[in-house]
Motif scaffolding. Structure first.
Motif, PDB file in Angstrom:
ATOM      1  N   TRP A  61       5.867 -12.884   6.595  1.00 30.61           N
ATOM      2  CA  TRP A  61       5.299 -11.912   5.662  1.00 30.61           C
ATOM      3  C   TRP A  61       6.262 -11.708   4.511  1.00 30.61           C
ATOM      4  N   GLU A  62       5.713 -11.622   3.303  1.00 26.17           N
ATOM      5  CA  GLU A  62       6.498 -11.299   2.111  1.00 26.17           C
ATOM      6  C   GLU A  62       5.714 -10.262   1.325  1.00 26.17           C
ATOM      7  N   PHE A  63       6.173  -9.027   1.384  1.00 29.75           N
ATOM      8  CA  PHE A  63       5.511  -7.911   0.707  1.00 29.75           C
ATOM      9  C   PHE A  63       6.010  -7.840  -0.735  1.00 29.75           C
ATOM     10  N   ALA A  64       5.572  -8.799  -1.558  1.00 32.95           N
ATOM     11  CA  ALA A  64       6.056  -8.897  -2.932  1.00 32.95           C
ATOM     12  C   ALA A  64       5.366  -7.913  -3.866  1.00 32.95           C
ATOM     13  N   GLU A  65       4.070  -7.665  -3.649  1.00 32.59           N
ATOM     14  CA  GLU A  65       3.308  -6.838  -4.584  1.00 32.59           C
ATOM     15  C   GLU A  65       2.794  -5.540  -3.988  1.00 32.59           C
ATOM     16  N   HIS A  66       2.953  -5.367  -2.706  1.00 31.30           N
ATOM     17  CA  HIS A  66       2.498  -4.137  -2.055  1.00 31.30           C
ATOM     18  C   HIS A  66       3.405  -3.829  -0.870  1.00 31.30           C
ATOM     19  N   GLY A  67       3.330  -2.599  -0.398  1.00 36.42           N
ATOM     20  CA  GLY A  67       4.034  -2.190   0.804  1.00 36.42           C
ATOM     21  C   GLY A  67       3.008  -1.769   1.842  1.00 36.42           C
ATOM     22  N   GLU A  68       3.466  -1.595   3.073  1.00 36.99           N
ATOM     23  CA  GLU A  68       2.555  -1.219   4.142  1.00 36.99           C
ATOM     24  C   GLU A  68       3.269  -0.338   5.162  1.00 36.99           C
ATOM     25  N   VAL A  69       2.562   0.659   5.634  1.00 39.78           N
ATOM     26  CA  VAL A  69       3.014   1.497   6.736  1.00 39.78           C
ATOM     27  C   VAL A  69       2.004   1.287   7.857  1.00 39.78           C
ATOM     28  N   ILE A  70       2.501   1.049   9.087  1.00 40.98           N
ATOM     29  CA  ILE A  70       1.602   0.821  10.209  1.00 40.98           C
ATOM     30  C   ILE A  70       1.903   1.783  11.353  1.00 40.98           C
ATOM     31  N   HIS A  71       0.871   2.084  12.123  1.00 42.48           N
ATOM     32  CA  HIS A  71       0.988   2.820  13.382  1.00 42.48           C
ATOM     33  C   HIS A  71       0.388   1.902  14.436  1.00 42.48           C
ATOM     34  N   VAL A  72       1.214   1.408  15.348  1.00 40.71           N
ATOM     35  CA  VAL A  72       0.750   0.486  16.380  1.00 40.71           C
ATOM     36  C   VAL A  72      -0.054   1.269  17.418  1.00 40.71           C
ATOM     37  N   LEU A  73      -1.289   0.832  17.632  1.00 43.61           N
ATOM     38  CA  LEU A  73      -2.177   1.494  18.584  1.00 43.61           C
ATOM     39  C   LEU A  73      -2.193   0.782  19.928  1.00 43.61           C
ATOM     40  N   GLY A  74      -1.978  -0.526  19.918  1.00 40.41           N
ATOM     41  CA  GLY A  74      -1.962  -1.301  21.156  1.00 40.41           C
ATOM     42  C   GLY A  74      -1.290  -2.634  20.920  1.00 40.41           C
ATOM     43  N   GLY A  75      -0.775  -3.232  21.979  1.00 38.38           N
ATOM     44  CA  GLY A  75      -0.099  -4.521  21.890  1.00 38.38           C
ATOM     45  C   GLY A  75       1.394  -4.370  21.659  1.00 38.38           C
ATOM     46  N   ARG A  76       2.049  -5.523  21.556  1.00 36.48           N
ATOM     47  CA  ARG A  76       3.501  -5.547  21.336  1.00 36.48           C
ATOM     48  C   ARG A  76       3.835  -6.606  20.312  1.00 36.48           C
ATOM     49  N   GLY A  90       5.679  -1.208  19.753  1.00 38.29           N
ATOM     50  CA  GLY A  90       4.598  -1.121  20.721  1.00 38.29           C
ATOM     51  C   GLY A  90       3.764   0.118  20.454  1.00 38.29           C
ATOM     52  N   PRO A  91       2.818   0.402  21.345  1.00 38.20           N
ATOM     53  CA  PRO A  91       1.912   1.537  21.129  1.00 38.20           C
ATOM     54  C   PRO A  91       2.666   2.832  20.816  1.00 38.20           C
ATOM     55  N   GLY A  92       2.233   3.499  19.743  1.00 45.87           N
ATOM     56  CA  GLY A  92       2.837   4.756  19.319  1.00 45.87           C
ATOM     57  C   GLY A  92       3.908   4.594  18.268  1.00 45.87           C
ATOM     58  N   ASP A  93       4.418   3.371  18.077  1.00 45.36           N
ATOM     59  CA  ASP A  93       5.470   3.156  17.082  1.00 45.36           C
ATOM     60  C   ASP A  93       4.886   3.089  15.676  1.00 45.36           C
ATOM     61  N   VAL A  94       5.692   3.541  14.715  1.00 46.92           N
ATOM     62  CA  VAL A  94       5.336   3.499  13.301  1.00 46.92           C
ATOM     63  C   VAL A  94       6.415   2.687  12.592  1.00 46.92           C
ATOM     64  N   ALA A  95       5.997   1.841  11.647  1.00 43.60           N
ATOM     65  CA  ALA A  95       6.956   1.036  10.885  1.00 43.60           C
ATOM     66  C   ALA A  95       6.530   0.996   9.421  1.00 43.60           C
ATOM     67  N   ALA A  96       7.517   0.921   8.540  1.00 33.21           N
ATOM     68  CA  ALA A  96       7.263   0.821   7.107  1.00 33.21           C
ATOM     69  C   ALA A  96       7.817  -0.506   6.604  1.00 33.21           C
ATOM     70  N   PHE A  97       7.010  -1.194   5.810  1.00 35.46           N
ATOM     71  CA  PHE A  97       7.392  -2.451   5.180  1.00 35.46           C
ATOM     72  C   PHE A  97       7.299  -2.237   3.673  1.00 35.46           C
ATOM     73  N   PRO A  98       8.410  -1.822   3.047  1.00 37.41           N
ATOM     74  CA  PRO A  98       8.372  -1.499   1.616  1.00 37.41           C
ATOM     75  C   PRO A  98       8.185  -2.746   0.757  1.00 37.41           C
ATOM     76  N   ILE A  99       7.774  -2.527  -0.494  1.00 37.46           N
ATOM     77  CA  ILE A  99       7.663  -3.634  -1.430  1.00 37.46           C
ATOM     78  C   ILE A  99       9.011  -4.353  -1.457  1.00 37.46           C
ATOM     79  N   GLY A 100       8.970  -5.662  -1.305  1.00 36.02           N
ATOM     80  CA  GLY A 100      10.192  -6.464  -1.252  1.00 36.02           C
ATOM     81  C   GLY A 100      10.583  -6.897   0.153  1.00 36.02           C
ATOM     82  N   TRP A 101       9.945  -6.335   1.188  1.00 34.70           N
ATOM     83  CA  TRP A 101      10.273  -6.697   2.580  1.00 34.70           C
ATOM     84  C   TRP A 101       9.852  -8.137   2.842  1.00 34.70           C
ATOM     85  N   ARG A 102      10.750  -8.895   3.490  1.00 37.18           N
ATOM     86  CA  ARG A 102      10.470 -10.279   3.867  1.00 37.18           C
ATOM     87  C   ARG A 102      10.970 -10.521   5.275  1.00 37.18           C
TER      88      ARG A 102
END
Length: 119
Positions: A61-76, A90-102
């Motif tokens: 993944w290369e977040f060159a033009e956008h960023g993303e915040v996720i909340h994992v609902l299921g899986g690992r 895993g389930p319940g975790d939150v992660a942020a992938f700011p613009i520029g994350w690779r």
């Protein structure tokens, strides 16, 4: 009025998207099937929220033009930012992938997430 949706209802209505591909991500190995349901996009198109599911596999993944915040609902999965230590999610975790994350995402169990994409 707030826009609301039951998570279980949303996950039950995910539509198949086919396989993960560029420009979203580059698959490293076997194809990764994906499903999604957009919940909300603002008028300017700078913010989108929704639900996403993906089968196991590894992708770059290369977040060159956008960023993303996720909340994992299921899986690992493990996310490994270039030049950083890998992090397990895993389930319940939150992660942020700011613009520029690779880096890479390795999904071990079918992953379901709620996402917020911003530009």
């Amino acid at each position: 009025m707030a826009l609301t949706i039951n998570t279980n209802t949303a996950l039950a209505t995910l539509a198949p998207n086919g396989h993960l591909s560029e420009p979203t991500a580059t698959v490293l190995g076997n194809p990764i099937a994906t499903w999604s349901k957009d919940l909300y996009t603002n008028e300017a198109g700078t913010l989108t929220t929704g639900f996403w599911r993906a089968s196991p596999g590894t992708s770059r993944w290369e977040f060159a033009e956008h960023g993303e915040v996720i909340h994992v609902l299921g899986g690992r999965m493990t996310v490994h930012q270039d030049d950083s230590e890998p992090q397990d999610l895993g389930p319940g975790d939150v992660a942020a992938f700011p613009i520029g994350w690779r880096g890479t995402w390795t999904i071990y169990e079918t992953l379901s997430k709620f996402y917020v994409i911003y530009h």
